[in-house]
Design a protein around this motif. Structure first.
Motif, PDB file in Angstrom:
ATOM      1  N   UNK A   4       0.674  -1.206  -0.107  1.00 26.47           N
ATOM      2  CA  UNK A   4      -0.131  -0.030  -0.113  1.00 26.47           C
ATOM      3  C   UNK A   4       0.881   1.099   0.101  1.00 26.47           C
ATOM      4  N   UNK A   5       2.037   1.288   0.546  1.00 29.94           N
ATOM      5  CA  UNK A   5       2.765   2.337   1.015  1.00 29.94           C
ATOM      6  C   UNK A   5       3.462   2.482  -0.624  1.00 29.94           C
ATOM      7  N   UNK A   6       3.898   1.631  -1.163  1.00 28.74           N
ATOM      8  CA  UNK A   6       4.598   1.486  -2.443  1.00 28.74           C
ATOM      9  C   UNK A   6       3.521   2.289  -3.474  1.00 28.74           C
ATOM     10  N   UNK A   7       2.400   2.032  -3.625  1.00 29.60           N
ATOM     11  CA  UNK A   7       1.324   2.383  -4.441  1.00 29.60           C
ATOM     12  C   UNK A   7       0.990   3.898  -4.174  1.00 29.60           C
ATOM     13  N   UNK A   8       1.145   4.275  -2.872  1.00 28.37           N
ATOM     14  CA  UNK A   8       1.136   5.533  -2.657  1.00 28.37           C
ATOM     15  C   UNK A   8       2.220   6.535  -3.000  1.00 28.37           C
ATOM     16  N   UNK A   9       3.378   5.960  -3.066  1.00 30.04           N
ATOM     17  CA  UNK A   9       4.477   6.721  -3.517  1.00 30.04           C
ATOM     18  C   UNK A   9       4.409   6.988  -5.030  1.00 30.04           C
ATOM     19  N   UNK A  10       3.762   5.794  -5.887  1.00 35.31           N
ATOM     20  CA  UNK A  10       3.841   5.828  -7.033  1.00 35.31           C
ATOM     21  C   UNK A  10       2.953   6.947  -7.525  1.00 35.31           C
ATOM     22  N   UNK A  11       1.549   7.014  -6.938  1.00 34.01           N
ATOM     23  CA  UNK A  11       0.671   7.843  -7.097  1.00 34.01           C
ATOM     24  C   UNK A  11       1.079   9.442  -6.963  1.00 34.01           C
ATOM     25  N   UNK A  14       3.003  10.552  -9.744  1.00 29.19           N
ATOM     26  CA  UNK A  14       2.207  10.693 -11.199  1.00 29.19           C
ATOM     27  C   UNK A  14       1.580  12.134 -10.778  1.00 29.19           C
ATOM     28  N   UNK A  15       1.109  12.251  -9.761  1.00 22.90           N
ATOM     29  CA  UNK A  15       0.223  13.352  -9.536  1.00 22.90           C
ATOM     30  C   UNK A  15       1.122  14.598  -9.257  1.00 22.90           C
ATOM     31  N   UNK A  16       2.046  14.683  -8.378  1.00 24.58           N
ATOM     32  CA  UNK A  16       3.017  15.721  -8.071  1.00 24.58           C
ATOM     33  C   UNK A  16       4.556  15.413  -8.448  1.00 24.58           C
ATOM     34  N   UNK A  17       4.708  15.162  -9.735  1.00 31.17           N
ATOM     35  CA  UNK A  17       6.260  14.918  -9.758  1.00 31.17           C
ATOM     36  C   UNK A  17       7.365  15.886  -9.144  1.00 31.17           C
ATOM     37  N   UNK A  18       6.974  17.200  -9.427  1.00 28.62           N
ATOM     38  CA  UNK A  18       8.052  17.989  -8.997  1.00 28.62           C
ATOM     39  C   UNK A  18       8.094  18.023  -7.525  1.00 28.62           C
ATOM     40  N   UNK A  19       7.185  18.209  -6.936  1.00 29.02           N
ATOM     41  CA  UNK A  19       7.220  18.143  -5.461  1.00 29.02           C
ATOM     42  C   UNK A  19       7.956  16.731  -4.753  1.00 29.02           C
ATOM     43  N   UNK A  20       7.508  15.602  -5.551  1.00 29.16           N
ATOM     44  CA  UNK A  20       7.987  14.489  -5.029  1.00 29.16           C
ATOM     45  C   UNK A  20       9.519  14.288  -5.410  1.00 29.16           C
TER      46      UNK A  20
END
Length: 807
Positions: A4-11, A14-20
């Motif tokens: 579940x943590x890995x899915x959250x990181x991937x999401x 995808x949604x906030x690439x710069x911030x990530x």
């Protein structure tokens, strides 16, 4: 949960690439710079070592801890014991051992409390660096992150070294090296398996070292580690059993204090000035020789302190290199009241006669004298300065060599006057006597007798350098390396071989090898006066060129010695400058010197026991046998060794041809005898004063025969010479208890020992003398005229003034 943590990181990517990606960059930078800068900033102890790395002394760190600088390497006994006890997989994990952490978690859950932390050595090192004792999960996480980062930057060996240097070992002892010396009085490399195991378990429980408690717990912990080392195959069974029998350390031991004054000096000159990277100074000293010198100096100190002489310093220099082999800046035991902390080796003190050989060699170098050149040795008064020999005896004339051998003051005043005060002052500055800072006129002629100050460091270094120049004469084919003349040094240098570092030169930088050899050859035969004032040899089982010195007021006693292997410097006295009767070089310092010479290692078999004579820089020179000057007609001739400039020695001023009657009883001239009957005879003719004292030491000396009564010479010269007063002067006469003036002794010398002299003061007859021409007279205060008339009518007058004063 992890999925579940890995899915959250991937999401999030995808949604906030710069911030990530920005967050990743921040975390990455935080990881890169997460190590403390510097890793450790705690102060370290000042450590002094000998040339082999043995501890000579140390000073506690500024925070009150015994914390030595990190060593270059660790002994394998300690490394293997430490790894077996703390971190078996140290070389296989990246700073964190997940198996150890898992095992620790299971143990803690089973016991309901924290009994194991699972920390690797790298993690423990980071906890030491952050100076944190907390073992919370958050702190453990920080240690894990920093430990992995540390493994990127440092090698495994470097991590072990840092751990060993900063681990706590009980009380105020930090680091393996400090612990090894405090608990076992030895270098870490010499630790036994039992000692290494003891120190390996201590950082885990440093309180166990307390000598009054926990002894059983510490011993049990050590023995369990020894059993583990046996099981791992590191130790065999016998070694393990013997190691268990070794006792635990008792109370912490004091660290060595073998060279405390050099410790202070090295701290000031190298550590505090920033000339070394850490507070560990490796010196050129030999620990064994240092211990011997300490013992010897202490023994002589017991002898000297009975006479109120409390301070004594000595050091030994290797002649070839200039490296200091042993250094006692001041004897321990003098006490704070007597300046025990003063390093006398570097302190400026009055030189006494210790500089006489340098003047002697300088005059030999320039050809002003040879060793046998005769120098006046008579009562002397120069511009109000009256030098005296130690026992107030005079020879009339004495050779320059004998003046050095017997350390006579008056002849050396005459030598300095002939050489030139300004020139000798300049020469001493060239030699490196840094404390001679005033112009020549400030010192005057007493410069040669102790009128200036120098340090034992400079004096011994100068004689060592001259010996080094001489030692290299044949190796350098008669040329000179200017780099041979340098001060001693005590900071260890890696050997570079015997090849000269600069181009060799034909001209000597200071003194030629011939002059140095003649100087040392004379110093080798140095004599001393015994209690009766008779000159005798000071013998040694080893050949040594040596010289002593005694300062004005008996405040400083010096001795310096040179052999082909060593130069030795000695000073005795009181650091506060208090003078003491008997504080003279031959009594206070020379016995120490000769004991040191006999203590030093003998030269290897086949090595010469004395300096080779530099024949290429010397010549055999014919001189007048009785005067040491260049021969003139009638001089008996002798051959001596001299420098190449020895040909410049002036002709003999004392040998003259005199004219006698056929019976050789009277002096005559053509006015009273047929010239064909005159006998021409070479004769040693001395001035009256020199002749007066020379005659007492040389029974074969014949004064000039008198002129035949019918053959008076008008140019005979004055046969009388005043000894006192030698020139118009004021005579200060003390007043006795009854209020009357004390008597004054007047003295005169005459060429004819059998002459009668009639004494007058202010034209009033005072008496007559024969053979010994001195009278005790009591003139009234005021100016007077002394008149002397011999039986032949020769007349000598001298004005003087009597001034009475209360004592």
């Amino acid at each position: 949960m992890i999925r579940r943590l890995w899915k959250s990181i991937r999401k999030l990517f995808r949604t906030h690439p710069r911030w990530a990606w920005g967050s990743v960059l921040v975390l990455l930078l935080a990881y890169v710079f997460c190590l403390p800068r510097p890793l450790f900033d705690a102060p370290t102890s000042m450590v002094l070592e000998d040339r082999e790395g043995n501890l000579l002394g140390a000073r506690i760190a500024a925070d009150g801890q015994w914390r030595f600088p990190a060593p270059d390497s660790l002994p394998q006994t300690f490394v293997q014991a430490l790894l077996e006890f703390e971190d078996r997989r140290f070389y296989r994990h990246p700073g964190v051992d997940l198996r150890s952490i898992g095992r620790a978690m299971v143990q803690n859950i089973r016991n309901g409390r924290i009994v194991s932390g699972g920390s690797t050595i790298t993690m423990q090192l980071m906890r030491m660096s952050r100076n944190r004792d907390s073992r919370s999960l958050w702190q453990k996480l920080i240690e894990v992150i920093q430990a992995t980062r540390l493994e990127w930057t440092y090698s495994k060996e470097e991590i072990l070294t840092l751990y060993a240097a900063h681990a706590p070992f009980g009380g105020n002892v930090v680091g393996l090296e400090a612990a090894s010396w405090r608990y076992f009085a030895k270098r870490p490399e010499l630790l036994t398996w039992a000692e290494a195991a003891t120190l390996a378990v201590l950082p885990n429980s440093p309180g166990l070292i307390h000598p009054g408690r926990n002894r059983d717990a510490l011993e049990a912990k050590r023995n369990r580690l020894l059993d583990r080392l046996e099981q791992a195959g590191t130790l065999d069974k016998l070694t393990c059993e013997l190691a268990k029998e070794e006792p635990l350390p008792q109370a912490p031991l004091p660290l060595p204090r073998l060279a405390p004054h050099l410790l202070d000096r090295a701290d000031l000159e190298y550590v505090k000035s920033g000339q070394v990277r850490q507070s560990r100074v490796r010196t050129t000293l030999d620990r064994g020789l240092q211990q011997q010198l300490n013992t010897l100096v202490q023994r002589h100190h017991e002898r000297l302190r009975a006479n109120g002489i409390f301070n004594l310093a000595a050091f030994v220099v290797d002649l070839e290199s200039g490296a200091v082999q042993a250094y006692v800046g001041n004897v321990m035991g003098a006490g704070e009241d007597h300046g025990e902390a003063v390093d006398v080796i570097t302190a400026p003190r009055s030189t006494g006669s210790i500089l006489k050989p340098l003047l002697y060699a300088s005059m030999l170098q320039e050809g002003q004298i040879v060793g046998e050149t005769q120098v006046p040795d008579v009562p002397t008064l120069l511009s109000g300065y009256k030098p005296e020999n130690f026992h107030e005896q005079y020879d009339g004339l004495v050779s320059a060599r004998q003046a050095l051998v017997r350390s006579l003051n008056v002849p050396f005043i005459h030598l300095l006057q002939g050489y030139g005060l300004e020139k000798f002052h300049y020469q001493l500055r060239k030699f490196g006597f840094q404390h001679i800072t005033f112009p020549p006129d400030h010192y005057g002629l007493p410069l040669i007798l102790g009128g200036a100050e120098a340090s034992l460091w400079d004096i011994t270094g100068t004689y060592a350098s001259l010996g080094r120049i001489l030692q290299h004469t044949y190796g350098y084919s008669g040329e000179y390396d200017p780099a041979d003349f340098h001060k001693p040094y005590y900071l260890y240098r890696e050997p570079t071989g015997n090849a000269p570092a600069v181009d060799l030169r034909r001209d000597p930088p200071f003194l030629g090898s011939g002059a140095i050899w003649l100087m040392l050859d004379a110093m080798k035969e140095l004599e001393r006066p015994n209690e009766e004032g008779i000159w005798e040899r000071f013998r040694s089982s080893r050949q040594v060129a040596w010289k002593t010195g005694t300062s004005f007021g008996f405040r400083d006693a010096w001795a310096v010695g040179v052999t082909p292997q060593y130069a030795i410097g000695i000073w005795a006295g009181n650091a506060d400058g208090e003078g003491r009767a008997g504080l003279v070089g031959v009594k206070a310092a020379a016995p120490v010197l000769f004991d040191i010479v006999n203590m030093l290692p003998k030269p290897p078999s086949g090595r010469a026991s004395w300096f080779s004579q530099p024949y290429d820089d010397l010549l055999e020179l014919e001189v007048c046998a009785r005067s040491g000057f260049r021969p003139v007609e009638g001089c008996p001739v002798d051959t001596v060794w001299a420098t190449a400039n020895g040909r410049r020695v002036p002709p003999c001023p004392y040998h003259k041809t005199i004219h006698l009657d056929p019976g050789r009883q009277w002096r005559v001239n053509a006015s009273c005898i047929n010239p064909a009957d005159i006998v021409h005879v070479p004769w040693l003719v001395l001035p009256p004063l020199e002749g007066h004292y020379y005659r007492s030491k040389h029974p074969d000396f014949s004064p000039l025969p008198p002129f035949r009564p019918d053959c008076r010479s008008t140019d005979e010269g004055q046969p009388m010479q005043l000894i006192y007063p030698k020139q118009p002067t004021r005579i200060y006469v003390p007043v006795d208890l009854d209020g009357s003036l004390s008597r004054t002794v007047f003295a005169v010398a005459h060429n004819d020992p059998g002459a009668t002299i009639h004494w007058h003061i202010d034209e009033q007859f005072m008496g007559s003398t024969e053979n010994f021409h001195s009278l005790e007279l009591k003139p009234a205060p005021g100016p007077h005229l002394l008149t002397l008339v011999d039986e032949r009518g020769n007349r000598l007058e001298q004005p003087f003034e009597i001034i009475g004063r209360e004592e």
